[in-house]
Design a protein around this motif. Structure first.
Motif, mmCIF file in Angstrom:
data_model
loop_
_atom_site.group_PDB
_atom_site.id
_atom_site.type_symbol
_atom_site.label_atom_id
_atom_site.label_comp_id
_atom_site.label_asym_id
_atom_site.label_seq_id
_atom_site.Cartn_x
_atom_site.Cartn_y
_atom_site.Cartn_z
ATOM 1 N N LEU A 114 2.924 51.031 42.603
ATOM 2 C CA LEU A 114 2.867 52.313 43.309
ATOM 3 C C LEU A 114 1.602 52.416 44.140
ATOM 4 O O LEU A 114 1.629 52.892 45.289
ATOM 5 C CB LEU A 114 2.934 53.457 42.295
ATOM 6 N N SER A 115 0.477 51.950 43.579
ATOM 7 C CA SER A 115 -0.780 51.971 44.322
ATOM 8 C C SER A 115 -0.703 51.076 45.555
ATOM 9 O O SER A 115 -1.150 51.456 46.646
ATOM 10 C CB SER A 115 -1.926 51.517 43.408
ATOM 11 N N ALA A 116 -0.143 49.873 45.409
ATOM 12 C CA ALA A 116 -0.013 48.960 46.542
ATOM 13 C C ALA A 116 0.871 49.565 47.622
ATOM 14 O O ALA A 116 0.581 49.453 48.820
ATOM 15 C CB ALA A 116 0.563 47.622 46.074
ATOM 16 N N VAL A 175 -10.603 60.406 55.476
ATOM 17 C CA VAL A 175 -11.672 60.395 54.483
ATOM 18 C C VAL A 175 -12.114 61.809 54.132
ATOM 19 O O VAL A 175 -12.310 62.144 52.955
ATOM 20 C CB VAL A 175 -12.854 59.555 55.010
ATOM 21 N N ALA A 176 -12.265 62.670 55.144
ATOM 22 C CA ALA A 176 -12.709 64.038 54.879
ATOM 23 C C ALA A 176 -11.665 64.801 54.075
ATOM 24 O O ALA A 176 -12.008 65.556 53.148
ATOM 25 C CB ALA A 176 -12.995 64.758 56.199
ATOM 26 N N GLY A 177 -10.390 64.608 54.398
ATOM 27 C CA GLY A 177 -9.340 65.278 53.640
ATOM 28 C C GLY A 177 -9.314 64.815 52.196
ATOM 29 O O GLY A 177 -9.192 65.628 51.273
ATOM 30 N N ALA A 178 -9.440 63.510 51.989
ATOM 31 C CA ALA A 178 -9.444 62.977 50.627
ATOM 32 C C ALA A 178 -10.680 63.423 49.868
ATOM 33 O O ALA A 178 -10.618 63.706 48.658
ATOM 34 C CB ALA A 178 -9.365 61.453 50.662
ATOM 35 N N ALA A 179 -11.833 63.489 50.543
ATOM 36 C CA ALA A 179 -13.057 63.953 49.893
ATOM 37 C C ALA A 179 -12.910 65.401 49.426
ATOM 38 O O ALA A 179 -13.363 65.770 48.335
ATOM 39 C CB ALA A 179 -14.241 63.820 50.844
ATOM 40 N N LEU A 180 -12.252 66.213 50.243
ATOM 41 C CA LEU A 180 -12.042 67.615 49.870
ATOM 42 C C LEU A 180 -11.141 67.721 48.639
ATOM 43 O O LEU A 180 -11.404 68.509 47.723
ATOM 44 C CB LEU A 180 -11.424 68.368 51.045
ATOM 45 N N VAL A 181 -10.086 66.904 48.592
ATOM 46 C CA VAL A 181 -9.154 66.950 47.466
ATOM 47 C C VAL A 181 -9.824 66.477 46.176
ATOM 48 O O VAL A 181 -9.573 67.015 45.092
ATOM 49 C CB VAL A 181 -7.906 66.097 47.771
ATOM 50 N N THR A 182 -10.697 65.458 46.282
ATOM 51 C CA THR A 182 -11.333 64.890 45.087
ATOM 52 C C THR A 182 -12.668 65.545 44.751
ATOM 53 O O THR A 182 -13.393 65.056 43.888
ATOM 54 C CB THR A 182 -11.558 63.374 45.267
ATOM 55 N N LEU A 183 -12.988 66.642 45.409
ATOM 56 C CA LEU A 183 -14.260 67.324 45.144
ATOM 57 C C LEU A 183 -14.427 67.712 43.674
ATOM 58 O O LEU A 183 -15.531 67.557 43.113
ATOM 59 C CB LEU A 183 -14.376 68.557 46.040
ATOM 60 N N ALA A 235 -3.870 59.481 46.145
ATOM 61 C CA ALA A 235 -2.974 58.898 45.138
ATOM 62 C C ALA A 235 -3.178 57.393 45.018
ATOM 63 O O ALA A 235 -3.135 56.828 43.923
ATOM 64 C CB ALA A 235 -1.518 59.212 45.488
ATOM 65 N N ALA A 236 -3.421 56.729 46.160
ATOM 66 C CA ALA A 236 -3.581 55.273 46.140
ATOM 67 C C ALA A 236 -4.818 54.860 45.351
ATOM 68 O O ALA A 236 -4.762 53.946 44.508
ATOM 69 C CB ALA A 236 -3.670 54.738 47.572
ATOM 70 N N TYR A 237 -5.948 55.516 45.590
ATOM 71 C CA TYR A 237 -7.170 55.173 44.874
ATOM 72 C C TYR A 237 -7.035 55.472 43.382
ATOM 73 O O TYR A 237 -7.410 54.655 42.525
ATOM 74 C CB TYR A 237 -8.359 55.951 45.440
ATOM 75 N N LEU A 238 -6.515 56.652 43.049
ATOM 76 C CA LEU A 238 -6.463 57.044 41.641
ATOM 77 C C LEU A 238 -5.455 56.203 40.861
ATOM 78 O O LEU A 238 -5.723 55.811 39.718
ATOM 79 C CB LEU A 238 -6.126 58.533 41.528
ATOM 80 N N THR A 239 -4.293 55.916 41.447
ATOM 81 C CA THR A 239 -3.339 55.042 40.748
ATOM 82 C C THR A 239 -3.904 53.632 40.626
ATOM 83 O O THR A 239 -3.615 52.917 39.656
ATOM 84 C CB THR A 239 -1.992 55.003 41.469
ATOM 85 N N GLY A 240 -4.714 53.224 41.597
ATOM 86 C CA GLY A 240 -5.354 51.916 41.496
ATOM 87 C C GLY A 240 -6.288 51.839 40.305
ATOM 88 O O GLY A 240 -6.302 50.857 39.564
ATOM 89 N N VAL A 241 -7.066 52.903 40.085
ATOM 90 C CA VAL A 241 -7.977 52.946 38.943
ATOM 91 C C VAL A 241 -7.193 52.925 37.632
ATOM 92 O O VAL A 241 -7.530 52.189 36.689
ATOM 93 C CB VAL A 241 -8.868 54.201 39.011
#
Length: 338
Positions: free
Chosen positions: A23-25, A53-61, A247-253
């Motif tokens: 799923l991450s890939a 990047v800015a949108g993802a940074a806001l979501v992961t704040l 989702a890609a970064y978090l599922t990767g972790v």
């Protein structure tokens, strides 16, 4: 005497980890095909990078706030992660796909594991295995097929250099990931926190460079063409931010924590295949037979190089420490990619 079968709960956990890694890939591989229509509709590649990047940074704040202790314990790592793994990789990759096909750009980026071996051998002066050297040769040979060197570099040279720049930023990330991997005192940074702060640092850096106040914001309110099919710009942006980044970064972790870093990294190599297939279906970017063969060689070489790369001795386990170290996270969070 035959080995005992692993417990059923371990089999289920491994199967779940493999599914999450796939799923991450898929999520990472979908970034290029979703971003290219926005670029072709009039957005600058650097602005698309900033939006992602800015949108993802806001979501992961909230995740950054939860791991705010990293600001005191690992400030240099967070800055390097934001500069190379987030801002550098994304900016170079999106700039590259504005000039060359998505699949070609991502395949060139997959030279990173081979380049890491060059760093290990000639900068760190550590020995590398023969299998790793074979992986480098295969990757370089496959790249020659992808860019069709026999036709005098038919692709845009600047686009190729930008894709290579993305690969070099990946090398910087892998090198940074190695720092702190031997911390056995419980201070090993949690990869989720590193990702969250990397996105924040990357967003700040890209704001200075991209100057989003000069962006053509109206493009997001119009439809973009995806191989002749109109798609809302905001829908594409939502996919890039929520799916292809957060989702890609978090599922990767999560996949690295359920699998070994090596296994998760091998599965992550499918990102290039997925991105190429999606670009073929959604964007009509067809690759020739030699390019497909070259892409397979690049992936094979990257896989061999990755699995054969020398690793530092594993530290003694520490109670309560993160299961996955940075090196494992780096393998599954390329491009990433993408």
């Amino acid at each position: 005497m035959p080995h005992a079968a692993p417990p059923s709960h371990l089999v289920r956990a491994r199967s779940t980890g493999l599914a999450i890694a796939l799923l991450s890939a898929f999520a990472f591989g979908g970034s290029g095909p979703a971003a290219k229509p926005l670029i072709e509709a009039g957005l600058d590649p650097l602005h698309v990078t900033w939006l992602r990047v800015a949108g993802a940074a806001l979501v992961t704040l909230p995740l950054a706030w939860r791991h705010r202790g990293l600001l005191r314990s690992h400030p240099a790592l967070l800055a390097g992660f934001g500069l190379f793994a987030v801002a550098g990789v994304q900016a170079c990759y999106f700039a590259a796909i504005s000039r060359i096909p998505v699949g070609v750009a991502l395949l060139i980026e997959y030279l990173a594991p081979a380049l890491v071996l060059g760093w290990v051998r000639f900068v760190q002066r550590r020995p590398v295995t023969r299998a790793a050297a074979v992986g480098v040769v295969l990757a370089v040979g496959g790249l020659s097929c992808v860019v069709q060197v026999w036709s005098g570099l038919a692709f845009d040279v600047l686009g190729l250099l930008l894709a290579l720049g993305a690969a070099c930023c990946q090398v910087g990330y892998f090198v940074l990931s190695d720092h702190g991997a031997d911390e056995a005192d419980g201070r090993r940074p949690d990869p989720v926190g590193v990702i969250a702060y990397g996105l924040l640092v990357g967003a700040l850096l890209l704001t200075l460079v991209a100057r989003p106040w000069s962006m053509e914001w109206g493009v997001l309110l119009r439809d973009a063409e995806m191989d002749g099919t109109p798609v809302p710009g905001l829908l594409l942006l939502g996919w890039i931010v929520l799916v292809a980044t957060v989702a890609a970064y978090l599922t990767g972790v999560v996949s690295v924590r359920r699998l070994s870093p090596q296994v998760a990294g091998v599965v992550a190599c499918l990102e290039a295949v997925i991105a190429t297939a999606l670009a073929w279906v959604l964007l009509g970017e067809h690759l020739s037979a030699p390019q497909v063969l070259g892409g397979l060689l690049v992936l094979t070489g990257a896989l061999i190089a990755q699995r054969s790369a020398p690793r530092p001795p594993a530290p003694e386990p520490v109670a309560g420490s993160a299961v996955a170290d940075h090196a494992g996270t780096g393998l599954s969070a390329r491009t990433p990619s993408s």
